[in-house]
Design a protein around this motif. Structure first.
Motif, mmCIF file in Angstrom:
data_model
loop_
_atom_site.group_PDB
_atom_site.id
_atom_site.type_symbol
_atom_site.label_atom_id
_atom_site.label_comp_id
_atom_site.label_asym_id
_atom_site.label_seq_id
_atom_site.Cartn_x
_atom_site.Cartn_y
_atom_site.Cartn_z
ATOM 1 N N GLY A 2 0.206 -1.649 -0.054
ATOM 2 C CA GLY A 2 -0.482 -0.115 -0.414
ATOM 3 C C GLY A 2 0.693 1.211 0.091
ATOM 4 O O GLY A 2 0.335 2.723 -0.757
ATOM 5 N N PHE B 174 -7.790 0.266 1.327
ATOM 6 C CA PHE B 174 -6.481 -0.977 1.598
ATOM 7 C C PHE B 174 -7.117 -1.909 1.609
ATOM 8 O O PHE B 174 -5.967 -2.902 1.849
ATOM 9 C CB PHE B 174 -6.808 -0.814 3.523
ATOM 10 N N PHE C 224 -4.882 -3.650 -0.701
ATOM 11 C CA PHE C 224 -3.686 -4.733 -0.658
ATOM 12 C C PHE C 224 -3.732 -5.563 0.246
ATOM 13 O O PHE C 224 -2.979 -6.522 0.330
ATOM 14 C CB PHE C 224 -2.497 -2.968 -0.351
#
Ligand SMILES: [Zn+2]
Length: 262
Positions: free
Chosen positions: A210, A231, A234
């Motif tokens: 990320g 997020f 990832f």
């Protein structure tokens, strides 16, 4: 007994067909639509897609990425997801054969793919995927499963707890909400399948990926620090890497750090 290669071909085909279904799930679940009915249509001209134009990967190639009816481009993402899903099925089959572990790890991989793309498209992680995922992961850990039951339960608690703590600290220090509850439930699901050890490696890999991609995006699109990058993709990618190479990474790290000689 059918020849071995027929079994491999069947796994490859079923994998690609499941990938095709994942495309439908990714598209329809966030909209609250049924994943079974109606049949797939071209989003531009609404023509129902015939079965022969709906064969994983091959139809897209035959149509050169365009709708047969209206010629509108079809995203390369569809065949990509079909290809990746087929590849994952093949690698898991090579590793585990036709077994319960194969079914569990394949279902987990599919859930991660779906979550990653829905989060990319809509910045949400549906509870419909993560909550049943937690239950399935825990059920799969019942005696003799992988990971062991205690590791899976600790994984759910650590996965949920870690991100809740991070989110709380972030909010307290910046006054902004940085992480959604969806990420928390996703990492709890990952913990159910990979155990607490897997949660730690997933979080490490997900954060590294990320940050790296975030830096590249900030550099290329001007330095907007508030650029919202979900997020979930990832975390999902980190979990897939942990599922396939987690043991190898930990072994490499131990020998690299010289811990083996202690
Ligand atoms: Zn069309």
């Amino acid at each position: 007994m059918a020849p071995e290669y027929l079994l491999w071909a069947a796994v490859l085909y079923v994998g690609a067909a499941v990938g095709s279904f994942l495309n439908v799930v990714i598209h329809r679940v966030p909209l609250g639509e049924s994943v079974v009915k109606p049949r797939s249509r071209c989003p531009a001209c609404r023509t129902t897609i015939a079965w022969y134009d709906n064969i994983p990967v091959l139809s897209w190639l035959a149509l050169r990425g365009k709708c047969r009816g209206c010629g509108t481009g079809i995203s390369g993402r569809y065949p990509f997801i079909e290809f990746i899903t087929a590849l994952i099925a093949l690698v898991l089959f090579a590793r585990l054969g036709l077994s319960i572990a194969f079914g569990v790890q394949f279902a987990f991989s599919c859930a991660l793919i779906v979550v990653a793309y829905i989060d990319l498209d809509h910045q949400i992680i549906p509870d419909k995927i993560s909550l049943p995922g937690i239950v399935l992961g825990l059920l799969a850990a019942i005696p003799g499963g992988m990971p062991a039951m205690t590791d899976a339960v600790l994984g759910v608690l650590l996965g949920g707890g870690l991100l809740l703590t991070v989110a709380w600290v972030y909010e307290r220090s910046t006054g902004r909400e940085g992480m959604g509850g969806g990420d928390v439930k996703l990492l709890a699901m990952i913990g159910a399948f990979l155990g607490w050890q897997g949660v730690l490696l997933t979080l490490l890999l997900g954060s590294l990926l990320g940050s790296a991609i975030g830096l590249v995006l900030m550099a290329s699109q001007g330095a907007d620090r508030k650029l919202a990058i979900p997020f979930g993709p990832f975390l999902s990618l980190g979990a897939l890497v942990t599922l396939f190479w987690g043991h190898a990474i930990v072994r490499w790290y131990i020998s690299y750090a010289g811990l083996a000689e202690i």
